[in-house]
Design a protein around this motif. Structure first.
Motif, PDB file in Angstrom:
ATOM      1  N   GLU A   1       0.988  -1.095   0.162  1.00  0.00           N
ATOM      2  CA  GLU A   1      -0.086   0.189   0.244  1.00  0.00           C
ATOM      3  C   GLU A   1       0.959   1.350   0.085  1.00  0.00           C
ATOM      4  OE1 GLU A   1      -2.629  -0.102   3.448  1.00  0.00           O
ATOM      5  OE2 GLU A   1      -3.721  -1.998   2.616  1.00  0.00           O
ATOM      6  N   MET A   2       0.221   2.458  -0.524  1.00  0.00           N
ATOM      7  CA  MET A   2       1.083   3.565  -0.296  1.00  0.00           C
ATOM      8  C   MET A   2       1.511   3.942   0.963  1.00  0.00           C
ATOM      9  SD  MET A   2       1.139   5.254  -3.415  1.00  0.00           S
ATOM     10  CE  MET A   2       1.586   6.772  -3.008  1.00  0.00           C
ATOM     11  N   GLY A   3       2.897   4.240   0.940  1.00  0.00           N
ATOM     12  CA  GLY A   3       3.403   4.583   2.275  1.00  0.00           C
ATOM     13  C   GLY A   3       4.058   3.783   3.010  1.00  0.00           C
ATOM     14  N   ASP A   4       3.902   2.501   2.592  1.00  0.00           N
ATOM     15  CA  ASP A   4       4.444   1.248   3.301  1.00  0.00           C
ATOM     16  C   ASP A   4       5.978   1.339   3.164  1.00  0.00           C
ATOM     17  OD1 ASP A   4       1.970   0.203   3.839  1.00  0.00           O
ATOM     18  OD2 ASP A   4       1.950  -1.463   2.654  1.00  0.00           O
ATOM     19  N   GLU A   5       6.546   0.893   4.305  1.00  0.00           N
ATOM     20  CA  GLU A   5       8.210   0.731   4.325  1.00  0.00           C
ATOM     21  C   GLU A   5       8.439  -0.887   3.949  1.00  0.00           C
ATOM     22  OE1 GLU A   5      10.668   2.652   4.645  1.00  0.00           O
ATOM     23  OE2 GLU A   5       9.477   4.666   5.110  1.00  0.00           O
ATOM     24  N   VAL A   6       8.986  -1.247   3.005  1.00  0.00           N
ATOM     25  CA  VAL A   6       9.421  -2.530   2.673  1.00  0.00           C
ATOM     26  C   VAL A   6      10.855  -2.820   2.389  1.00  0.00           C
ATOM     27  CG1 VAL A   6       6.925  -2.625   1.417  1.00  0.00           C
ATOM     28  CG2 VAL A   6       9.029  -1.948   0.278  1.00  0.00           C
ATOM     29  N   GLU A   7      11.087  -3.855   2.389  1.00  0.00           N
ATOM     30  CA  GLU A   7      12.383  -4.351   2.194  1.00  0.00           C
ATOM     31  C   GLU A   7      12.435  -5.148   0.745  1.00  0.00           C
ATOM     32  OE1 GLU A   7      16.159  -6.681   4.420  1.00  0.00           O
ATOM     33  OE2 GLU A   7      13.981  -7.641   4.652  1.00  0.00           O
ATOM     34  N   ALA A   8      13.576  -4.791  -0.048  1.00  0.00           N
ATOM     35  CA  ALA A   8      13.630  -5.455  -1.292  1.00  0.00           C
ATOM     36  C   ALA A   8      15.038  -5.596  -1.582  1.00  0.00           C
ATOM     37  CB  ALA A   8      13.003  -4.518  -2.494  1.00  0.00           C
TER      38      ALA A   8
END
Length: 701
Positions: free
Chosen positions: A418-425
């Motif tokens: 979702e918009m604004g999510d902090e994710v690891e990639a």
């Protein structure tokens, strides 16, 4: 003087109350009748011994006020000179005055009263001070009362102080002189203010208090109005913080009649700004870094005042990163440094930049990041094909929808992020020239397909849920995100399945067997019939050629009928073996659920096919039994046993010649083609099927 000539007691006392100060009179005369019977120089005073009024009742101001139900006003205290004069004039016991002396006394009193005119500024003396009012004596027969707020705020007023006041009226309805301190101050400085207005001169004033729409300014001792829009070049957020400050103004509007003075500080600032503008334009050059303050903010950028000239800081030049509105970076009133990107000297237009003060984030990108590196980022945009992740300001990477999950089929990225999510990639690829970075989300977890064969060996039994049905099979979820296909050919050993719904339904929880795993193509082959052993070895012993049995019609085809045999197995009866000559379509004579007597004429274990015949069954049967069958399934009158059995019909009691195996015409080869392998099913999942069933399926449905 006769009693009829005397004024009425009520008239005498009203005159007395209105005049406040008693007038002198001759001995024995009426003290209240001075205005009704003025003294005549040619008339002598009454005789000393005349006591004609001594028997009349005494009339005073108090008795008259009581009878008329009115309130007496207090008489002000006389000054020292007035007191002596009045006391002397009222002392009738010691001396008697002639008419000349009386007139002299009157003239002496009148001289104590000043000759005043309405509309002029006069000097007065403070005689009384209260919290709300100031009483001032201007030398008239009564004092004037001025509200305290007309005097400058904070100014101390004491009894005896000399003040200048404006005489508005000689007396009001109460007989009191009307005075104004504000108008006196206004009249005193009016000419100076008018000169400043006419000559466009700058004047100084002090901001006193805030009112609706602006601020009251003390300008040369009078109140002037400073509108809120004229305080500064830009909007002032807190006008109260300016109270008490001295500033420079210009008078922009005057109205003497209404005592209205409007001033402006903005005009002064604009003139100063224009002067600075001429100076700064001569010095401006592209590439310079200048300090300014944010004057205004719009959706497309912010206007920056560089001290005389405004420039546009576009939203695209504010930050290397993504932003929605300029207010995320700057606020009105902020002081910032900007770089001059473009300058049109003729049109006086400036393009400014803020992000240009910092290095480009893509410089030396390969030194900061490399393929396979794990990074943290914020989701800044979502499209149909993926999600953009901001790794740092100005650097974004794309997680394609195909790189979001190992096992789940993602239809839209919003199912995962979702918009604004902090994710690891994980960085999959860096293209510094195109300024593109490919990221992967599923790569942060182990690929379950790499170890799927170890967890689910071929031949193992697992339990799953039917997620979807298609024309060629059923998809079974064996674990979250991993589905396998059960082809229709792997649903039953003995029945020809035309649609998966004949065996399973969506949502059913069933047991299946792992037939194969293709981790490269991400496919799992499953089977239902493999849960039990292949029954055709046992059926081969049961349905030997020549065995008689009974079968129930389950499907009518063009080439014959499909029958259900005991042991949950199906067989096929060609149309030529239904013991009905000239039969064009089995449906003309037979129907589903009809019971037929049958004899096995062919058993094909490899192709899992049993061929049966009604005609062969009646070859060695009594004629009566065949007649009964003929009557039950009669198509036309006059049909005989010879017509049914032909020359091959034996005489009852004699052995019949063995029936030849069905010719290729009777059981056409095309009834056993291989079913087409579905796109998502492996080739080994297909299985031969009779052509009769394939070609007749639409009609049967």
């Amino acid at each position: 003087m006769s009693n009829s000539d005397k004024p009425a007691p009520e008239e005498k006392n009203i005159q007395e109350t209105e005049e406040h100060v008693p007038q002198p009179q001759a001995d024995g005369g009426d003290a209240t009748a001075t205005e009704q019977s003025p003294v005549d120089e040619s008339t002598s005073s009454p005789a000393e011994g005349d006591d004609s009024q001594s028997h009349e009742p005494s009339v005073t101001a108090e008795t008259v006020a009581e009878e008329m139900d009115v309130e007496l006003r207090p008489i002000r205290e006389a000054t020292e000179d007035e007191g002596e004069l009045i006391a002397g004039s009222l002392d009738f016991e010691d001396d008697e005055y002639t008419s000349e002396e009386y007139e002299a006394l009157i003239r002496g009193y009148e001289e104590t009263l000043r000759e005043l005119e309405e509309g002029e500024v006069v000097s007065g003396r403070v005689v009384h001070v209260t919290e709300d009012n100031i009483t001032v004596d201007v030398g008239f027969k009564s004092e004037g009362i001025i509200p305290r707020h007309e005097f400058p705020e904070g100014e101390e007023i004491h009894v005896g102080d000399e003040v200048e006041v404006y005489l508005e009226r000689m007396e009001d309805q109460d007989g009191v002189v009307v005075l104004s301190k504000k108008r006196a101050d206004f009249m005193r400085v009016w000419n100076r203010i008018k000169d400043a207005y006419d000559n466009q001169e700058i004047v100084e004033g002090t901001l006193m208090r805030r009112i609706k729409g602006g601020i009251v300014v003390n300008l040369m001792g009078v109140d002037a109005f400073l509108p809120g829009s004229q305080i500064d070049l830009r909007q002032v957020p807190d006008m109260d913080s300016l109270i008490g400050q001295k500033m420079r103004f210009k008078v922009i509007k005057l109205n003497k009649k209404r005592r209205n003075i409007v001033i402006s500080r903005r005009v002064v600032l604009e003139e100063e700004r224009e002067q600075k503008k001429k100076e700064i334009i001569s010095d401006l050059e592209v590439g310079q870094v200048r300090e300014g303050y944010v004057k205004n903010i719009t959706d497309f950028g912010a206007f920056i005042d560089l001290g005389g000239i405004d420039g546009l800081l576009h939203i695209t030049d504010m930050s290397w990163g993504r932003m929605k509105h300029p207010s995320e970076i700057v606020s009105i009133g902020d002081k910032i440094n900007v770089k001059i990107l473009e300058f049109d000297r003729e049109r006086e237009r400036l393009s400014l930049g803020l992000k240009q003060l910092t290095p480009h984030p893509w410089e030396n990108i390969n030194e900061k990041y490399h393929e396979g590196q794990r990074v943290m980022g914020r989701v800044v945009s979502i499209t149909d094909y993926g999600a953009f992740i901001e790794i740092e300001k100005g650097i974004e990477g794309l997680i394609h929808i195909s790189e979001m999950s190992w096992t789940k089929k993602i239809h839209h990225p919003s199912q995962v992020v979702e918009m604004g999510d902090e994710v690891e990639a994980v960085i999959l690829k860096i293209d510094a020239e195109e300024q593109k970075i490919s990221l992967g989300l599923k790569q942060t977890e182990p690929d379950p397909w790499e170890v799927l064969e170890e967890r689910y060996p071929v031949g193992s039994k697992v339990r799953g849920i039917v997620r979807n049905l298609t024309a060629f099979g059923a998809f079974i979820e064996i674990e979250e995100g991993i589905d396998g296909l059960v082809h229709i050919s792997d649903m039953s050993w003995t029945r020809r399945i035309h649609h998966p719904s004949e065996v399973v339904h969506k949502g059913d929880e069933i047991d299946v067997v792992i037939l194969g795993i293709d981790k490269d193509r991400r496919r799992v082959s499953l089977g239902i019939k493999q849960l039990i052993d292949d029954p055709w070895d046992e059926l081969e012993q049961i349905y030997v050629v020549g065995k008689e049995t009974q079968g129930k019609v389950v499907k009518l085809l063009e080439q014959g009928v499909v029958v259900e045999l005991p042991d949950d197995v199906e067989g096929f009866v060609p149309i030529s073996h239904l013991a009905k000559d000239d039969l064009e379509k089995p449906a003309d004579t037979f129907k589903v659920d009809d019971e037929l007597p049958l004899k096995v004429i062919d058993f094909d274990k490899r192709n899992k096919r049993i061929v049966l015949s009604v005609k062969a069954y009646f070859e060695d049967k009594e004629a009566a039994e065949l007649e009964e069958y003929m009557m039950k399934y009669s198509q036309s009158e006059g049909e005989t046993l010879g017509d049914v059995l032909g020359d091959a019909t034996p005489v009852a009691g004699t052995p019949a010649e063995p029936e030849a195996e069905p010719t290729p015409e009777e059981t056409p080869a095309e009834q056993h083609p291989e079913e087409p392998t579905p796109e998502n099913a492996s080739p080994e999942e297909s299985d031969p099927a009779p052509a009769e069933e394939e070609t007749a399926e639409p009609e049967a449905e």
